[in-house]
Design an enzyme around this catalytic site. Sequence first.
Site, short mmCIF file in Angstrom:
data_model
loop_
_atom_site.label_atom_id
_atom_site.label_comp_id
_atom_site.label_asym_id
_atom_site.label_seq_id
_atom_site.Cartn_x
_atom_site.Cartn_y
_atom_site.Cartn_z
N CYS A 154 0.57 -0.66 0.23
CA CYS A 154 0.36 0.18 -0.37
C CYS A 154 0.95 0.95 0.01
O CYS A 154 1.33 1.51 -1.27
CB CYS A 154 -0.67 -0.20 0.64
SG CYS A 154 -2.43 0.65 0.83
N HIS A 188 -3.47 -4.91 -0.58
CA HIS A 188 -3.37 -5.38 0.87
C HIS A 188 -2.87 -6.65 0.81
O HIS A 188 -4.38 -7.75 0.54
CB HIS A 188 -3.96 -4.90 1.73
CG HIS A 188 -3.84 -3.66 2.75
ND1 HIS A 188 -3.06 -3.03 3.12
CD2 HIS A 188 -4.49 -2.52 1.92
CE1 HIS A 188 -3.15 -2.50 3.02
NE2 HIS A 188 -4.18 -1.48 2.67
N GLU A 233 -1.93 -8.79 3.01
CA GLU A 233 -2.66 -9.28 4.16
C GLU A 233 -4.24 -9.71 4.53
O GLU A 233 -4.91 -10.76 5.57
CB GLU A 233 -1.78 -8.78 4.75
CG GLU A 233 -2.02 -7.35 6.02
CD GLU A 233 -1.80 -6.12 4.86
OE1 GLU A 233 -2.82 -5.48 5.37
OE2 GLU A 233 -0.98 -6.76 3.84
#
Length: 216
Positions: free
Chosen positions: A88, A196, A198
């Site tokens: 990001c 993202h 994750e």
Amino acid sequence: MSVAIVDYGSGNLHSAAKAFERAARSMENPEPILVTRDPDQVFRADRVVLPGVGAFADCRKGLDSIDGMVQALNETVRDKARPFFGICVGMQLMATRGKEHVTTDGLNWIAGDVVKIAPDREDLKIPHMGWNTLDPVREHPVLEKLPLGPKGLHAYFVHSFHLAAEHEGDVLARADYGGPVTAVVGKDTAIGTQFHPEKSQRFGLALISNFLKWKP
């Protein structure tokens, strides 16, 4: 062998660490995942991850507030050529400069500016928030065997700005949000994702696994 996730006061550190730990467990020889504010640990790491959320200028200020951190990043990634993953705003910091409200110098690893996205449809709001597919621009080991394209898996985005790279060869993939949005960049031993990983479930874990296996 270790993976250093840089803690400079910005980023989903807990989520990022858990995702990298989960991906590492699937490997034959898992690398320890270390969340750190220590430039020496970053310098000694075999891989470096730079997460980031918020405004570009605030994130750069956070890096600068840790004595020696920018130098450690430059020496580890640029001089020692260790694999690097920017997430990001961590990816945006790879650019020459950010133009979010004020002009702020980036790390200048990838020539280009971070500029506001401009969808060409009124029904598409800013920020670009939610799930989107990726359109590949060029092949890269970190994207190997990942299902890309309009029928591929989705990645999770939350952003209002993106990296407008000067050189097409530095762009690995784009998303479509009323126009092309830079989704993945890569140069030498550094890669970055605007989304993202994750938070991107199976797709994100596969991408992280590829990064951990990558031997540039």
